[in-house]
Design a protein around this motif. Structure first.
Motif, short mmCIF file in Angstrom:
data_model
loop_
_atom_site.label_atom_id
_atom_site.label_comp_id
_atom_site.label_asym_id
_atom_site.label_seq_id
_atom_site.Cartn_x
_atom_site.Cartn_y
_atom_site.Cartn_z
N ARG B 20 0.81 -1.21 0.00
CA ARG B 20 0.00 0.00 0.00
C ARG B 20 0.85 1.27 0.00
O ARG B 20 0.45 2.27 -0.55
CB ARG B 20 -0.91 -0.02 1.23
N ALA B 62 -5.58 -0.87 8.59
CA ALA B 62 -5.73 -0.19 7.30
C ALA B 62 -4.68 0.89 7.23
O ALA B 62 -5.00 2.07 7.29
CB ALA B 62 -7.13 0.39 7.18
N GLU B 64 -2.38 3.43 5.57
CA GLU B 64 -2.49 4.10 4.28
C GLU B 64 -1.20 4.75 3.84
O GLU B 64 -0.95 4.90 2.66
CB GLU B 64 -3.58 5.17 4.32
N LEU B 78 -6.51 4.36 8.24
CA LEU B 78 -7.92 4.70 8.22
C LEU B 78 -8.57 4.54 9.59
O LEU B 78 -9.72 4.92 9.76
CB LEU B 78 -8.65 3.81 7.21
N ASN B 79 -7.84 3.99 10.56
CA ASN B 79 -8.41 3.91 11.90
C ASN B 79 -8.17 5.21 12.67
O ASN B 79 -8.49 5.29 13.85
CB ASN B 79 -7.83 2.72 12.67
N GLY B 100 -9.17 13.19 13.83
CA GLY B 100 -9.62 13.82 12.59
C GLY B 100 -10.36 12.84 11.72
O GLY B 100 -10.64 13.12 10.56
N GLY B 101 -10.64 11.67 12.24
CA GLY B 101 -11.25 10.64 11.42
C GLY B 101 -10.18 9.86 10.70
O GLY B 101 -9.00 9.98 11.00
N PRO B 102 -10.57 9.06 9.71
CA PRO B 102 -9.58 8.28 8.96
C PRO B 102 -8.54 9.18 8.31
O PRO B 102 -8.85 10.25 7.81
CB PRO B 102 -10.42 7.59 7.89
N TRP B 104 -5.59 9.74 5.47
CA TRP B 104 -5.21 9.23 4.16
C TRP B 104 -3.74 9.36 3.85
O TRP B 104 -3.22 8.65 3.01
CB TRP B 104 -6.00 9.98 3.07
N GLU B 120 -9.84 12.73 6.83
CA GLU B 120 -11.09 12.58 6.10
C GLU B 120 -11.99 13.80 6.29
O GLU B 120 -12.78 14.13 5.42
CB GLU B 120 -11.79 11.32 6.64
N ARG B 146 -12.22 15.62 1.56
CA ARG B 146 -11.15 14.89 2.23
C ARG B 146 -9.80 15.23 1.60
O ARG B 146 -9.70 15.55 0.42
CB ARG B 146 -11.43 13.39 2.15
N LEU B 148 -6.43 13.89 0.37
CA LEU B 148 -5.95 12.57 -0.02
C LEU B 148 -4.46 12.49 -0.20
O LEU B 148 -3.90 11.39 -0.20
CB LEU B 148 -6.64 12.16 -1.33
N TRP B 198 -4.87 11.79 -6.46
CA TRP B 198 -4.27 10.75 -5.64
C TRP B 198 -2.86 11.10 -5.17
O TRP B 198 -2.42 10.62 -4.14
CB TRP B 198 -4.20 9.43 -6.40
#
Lengths: 216, 688
Positions: B20, B62, B64, B78-79, B100-102, B104, B120, B146, B148, B198
């Protein structure tokens, strides 16, 4: 003062008219009227005063507006917070259990307070009826956000609109275009395409049964 | 040489997880690889891309993105949690919730003082890197959408963030957005879907390069906030971008498995004005490429087909050597299979469970290369699931087949196996010594009476096993007094007579312990390449080591020096075809009936080294087994040399010689791995 001016000028005009009936042009040639210094000074002062007064009036109007708004906001705030009586009640509730041996008067007071408190408690319960209690350990908001993030990436890479094919097709194409040509992987390897083979077998059996090729 | 019955095992369903993220540390030339299972691996670029450390992942992981700050490694997932890794002990040091949430993406600035994380909820959070921890400093202006991808300007004053449908440039001092660059959506059907940026890269002259989901690589100017040039690279998404250190080359990884290179060149030869031009396309992957790195001399890429590919850029390499080889690393550089030689059992280590199989039997005899009829099929005796979310770090089965041990980062478990003919029962050993909380490597002694567990600071705990009580015997420490070694041990080897134990750690130090006195006996002289496999000879007690650069050493433990055979090999030099192999040797074993034979294997060959035969020189034919077979008996001795290579078995994960003189070869065909990968893109090729 303007009237005086006008009055004077009217008199002058009348005079001028009477005097200069014959001579109509001379009224235009007359020089500017002479106004007394005192009159003009008083006129200027008055206008200034009026201006100041107008400004003061405006300021006061604004002040009033502001005061009213402030009051309104405070009232809104008070409405949001619990009433003072309720706050007192929360303070006294744990202490109530400690005071077991009290005077009768106090007991009576307590009873009265209890009644009022219970009423208020009921009232407070009904206010917060939409909430439920959950432990942080059991349910975490993170997992739902994580799930939605993973769904986003899954949808962007493998969702509808993306042109994807199967691994079987990829490997079969490689075999077809390779140096040593071979058949598609479904036919070479027994594990691939098991479902399609099962379907094909079933349809074969059905065909044979229908056409009654095999005599029973 | 002899004939062997070979058990060709293909029931180990080893499935690697997709790559990843990649991150490069220029000071020590290490690459950190994050996989979708949450595991992080460290590869050493200078040592033939040897996989030095593996930090196991966990369920529901997860990861990233990865970022290096000096010698420290951080990851965001993502956690919603930033983790720092303890690379010495190969585990997670601590995690901190960013609220801050997931998350990236994560990026560190060039000065090594701050970490920026893209979340996110649309915020870019700045963390200050302090001694031993990181501390939240501030949020940049919150955006709708979001974040990224992130990239710092080399000066550290600006950050560019790639979001949905736009790119924003922030000033890190004020936290406000300076520019908003709008990315246009694709043509046709993709016009209704938002364009995801991306990857972004910020160069020191103010150029911003972005790769988005419409398949375009766009070059922007940050002074005016306008688009300079747009290149349509692919029909699918551009998933990753990376710039080289000298900012002259940018590589982009795409969904169709290609890696496209852009270089900063002058279009007309001799003229000064340069621009970014698409130069080369590398197609080394079959599935999406999710991470790329431009190392200057090579392009490293990894993606959903789980292969770690190193493609050297030959115009940047001056000398011809091992760096000029295209490497595709598919299998781990450690053994995931352990074998109970006396009982004929194999233990397979999966991330979340262990499987124990008994090998089949066959009576027949046949000519070389023929398939023998199987009398009894191999059967699966045990499927042991682990409790908890962590993945297994290491596992082992004792040679007699009665004990199974495994360790995760948090726990250590030992089981006793009772195996009658048809009944298999397993009991967990409950009262273990408290020292055994987790281990980096486990080894049993040859008589199954002792268990060796390597733990922190390169020390090894010795536990004696018996029917009832398991006593902790002692801890073997590498150096008494002086300097304590800190790195974890990744290889352990016990001698057949139970007197010696050798341990190798990822700092290339090999220690030998005397088990009768329970003290350090000697240290092998440090060699500049890591040890990939080692074993102690049953009769002569020589430690045989194979390194990542394919060098072979034999060290006599009792005499505390290299053996004569080893010195001869070094004087002679190994054959160039042996040194040119690109996969490391992962297991060394011996033949009790022929003490001069050494059996070792790598992913594409297995080899028997005969110490009595002469060594091959560069002019002789190296792979000469077939020619020797065609010669008559008397001529064979003239032409044979010490290295007998067999390339019949491919994609080997494990080769071992059992007590009944039969070989076990565990293979994992790449086609089987390819069958379980996610879907690739559909490409229309001519004439198909």
């Amino acid at each position: 003062m303007a009237k005086l001016q006008r009055g004077e000028s009217e008199c002058e005009l009348e005079k001028g008219v009477r005097v200069s009936v014959e001579m109509s042009d001379s009224s235009e040639d007359e020089g500017p009227e002479e106004v007394a210094f005192e009159e003009s000074r008083s006129a200027a002062l008055k206008s200034e005063e009026e201006k100041l007064q107008a400004a003061k009036r405006e300021k006061e109007l604004l002040k009033e507006k502001r005061r009213k708004r402030q009051q309104f906001f405070q009232e809104q705030k008070k409405k949001r917070l619990l009433s003072d009586t309720l706050l007192e009640e929360f303070d006294t509730v744990p202490q109530k259990q400690k005071k077991l041996s009290d005077d009768r008067d106090e007991e009576k007071d307590n009873k009265q307070q209890k009644l009022t408190k219970s009423k208020k408690k009921k009232a407070s319960r009904s206010l917060q009826g939409n909430c439920s209690v959950m432990r942080l350990k059991d349910e975490s908001a993170d997992s739902s956000m994580q799930q939605s993030a993973m769904d986003f990436i899954q949808a962007r890479l493998y969702g509808s609109g993306t042109l994807r094919t199967t691994n079987a097709e990829l490997l079969s194409l490689e075999k077809k275009r390779g140096v040593k040509k071979g058949a598609a992987v479904q036919f070479v390897n027994k594990k691939w395409g098991a479902e399609q083979k099962a379907k094909a077998e079933k349809s074969n059996k059905r065909f044979i049964h229908r056409q009654k090729l095999v005599t029973t | 040489m002899g004939e062997f019955k070979v058990h060709r095992v293909r029931f180990f369903d080893y499935m690697p997880s997709a790559i990843r993220a990649l991150a490069f540390q220029p000071q020590r030339e290490k690459i950190a690889v994050a996989r979708t299972s949450g595991s992080v691996e460290i590869f050493n670029c200078a040592d033939r891309f040897f996989q030095e450390k593996i930090i196991p992942g966990r369920e529901q992981a997860a990861t990233e993105a990865l970022a290096w700050v000096g010698d420290r490694l951080f990851s965001a997932g993502l956690n919603g949690v930033i983790s720092e890794y303890d690379l010495e002990n190969q585990k997670v040091k601590y995690t901190i919730d960013a609220f801050g949430g997931p998350m990236w993406t994560i990026a560190s600035n060039q000065q090594g003082t701050h970490l920026a994380v893209g979340c996110e909820d649309g915020t870019v959070k700045l963390f200050e890197v302090c001694e031993g921890k990181i501390q939240f400093e501030k949020n940049l202006a919150k955006q709708k959408g979001r974040i990224l991808s992130l990239s710092w300007h080399p000066s550290g004053s600006r950050i560019v963030a790639g979001m949905m449908d736009m790119i924003r440039v922030f000033n890190t001092e004020t936290g406000q957005s300076v520019h908003r660059l709008l990315v246009e959506r694709g043509i046709g059907a993709s016009r209704s879907v938002e364009c995801v940026v991306w990857g972004v890269v910020y160069l020191s002259d103010g150029t911003i390069i972005s790769g988005d989901s419409s398949g375009k690589v766009k070059i922007w100017d940050d002074l005016t906030g306008t688009l300079i040039k747009s290149h349509q690279v692919t029909k699918w998404d551009v998933l990753a971008l990376s710039v080289s250190q000298d900012e002259t080359s940018v590589v982009a990884g795409t969904s169709e498995g290609t890696v496209v290179q852009f270089q900063f060149l002058s279009v007309v030869l001799g003229q000064e004005d340069k621009e970014w031009v698409q130069t080369r396309i590398f197609k080394n992957h079959t599935h999406d490429v999710r991470a790329v790195l431009e190392l200057g001399t090579a392009v490293v890429s990894g993606g959903m087909d789980t292969q770690f590919v190193v493609r050297p850029l030959l115009d940047k390499i001056e000398e011809r050597g091992p760096e000029c080889v295209l490497r595709k690393i598919q299998f781990p550089h450690r053994s995931l299979v352990s074998c109970a030689k006396k009982a004929g059992l194999l233990l397979f280590q999966y991330p979340g469970h262990l499987e124990l199989w008994r090998l089949g039997e066959s009576d027949g005899h046949g000519a070389s290369g023929s398939v023998l009829p199987v009398k009894r099929k191999p059967e699966k005796l045990l499927h042991l699931k682990i409790k908890g979310e962590e993945h297994i770090c290491c596992s082992a089965v004792s040679p007699c087949g009665e004990w199974i041990a495994y360790s995760t980062v948090a726990s250590f478990r030992l089981y006793r196996l009772h195996c009658d003919n048809n009944n298999v029962s397993i009991t967990k050993v409950s009262k273990l010594p408290k020292v055994l909380s987790s281990a980096n490597q486990i080894c049993f002694s040859s008589d199954s009476s002792k268990l060796f567990a390597a733990s922190t600071c390169s020390s090894v705990h010795v536990v004696s096993l018996s029917q009832t009580v398991h006593k902790f015997v002692c801890t073997l420490k590498p150096k008494s007094g002086e300097t304590l070694l800190t790195t974890a041990v990744h290889l352990l080897a016990a001698s057949e007579d139970g007197k010696w134990l050798a341990s190798a750690n990822s700092d290339r130090e090999v220690q030998i312990y005397n088990l009768t006195k329970m003290k350090l006996h000697s240290t092998v002289p440090v060699y500049n390449s890591g040890v990939t496999a080692m074993a102690i000879h049953p009769t002569t007690n020589n430690l045989f080591m194979v390194h990542a650069d394919q060098q072979v050493f034999e060290y006599s433990i009792e005499e505390k020096k290299y053996t004569d055979w080893s010195r001869q090999v070094q004087r002679n030099g190994l054959h160039y075809l042996w040194l040119a192999r690109d996969t490391p040797v992962t297991n060394v074993t011996f033949n009790p009936k022929n003490p001069t034979h050494i059996i070792l294997h790598d992913a594409y060959m297995f080899c028997i080294i005969d110490q009595t035969l002469p060594l091959p020189d560069s002019s002789s034919q190296f792979y000469n087994q077939l020619t020797l077979r065609s010669l008559p008996e008397k001529d064979r001795t003239k032409h044979s040399h010490a290295f007998k290579m067999c390339k019949t078995f491919k994609e080997l994960m494990f080769v071992e010689l059992m007590e009944d003189q039969s070989l076990v070869a565990v293979e994992r065909p790449l086609v089987e791995i390819a069958a379980q990968l996610p879907a690739p893109v559909r490409q229309k090729k001519f004439a198909t």
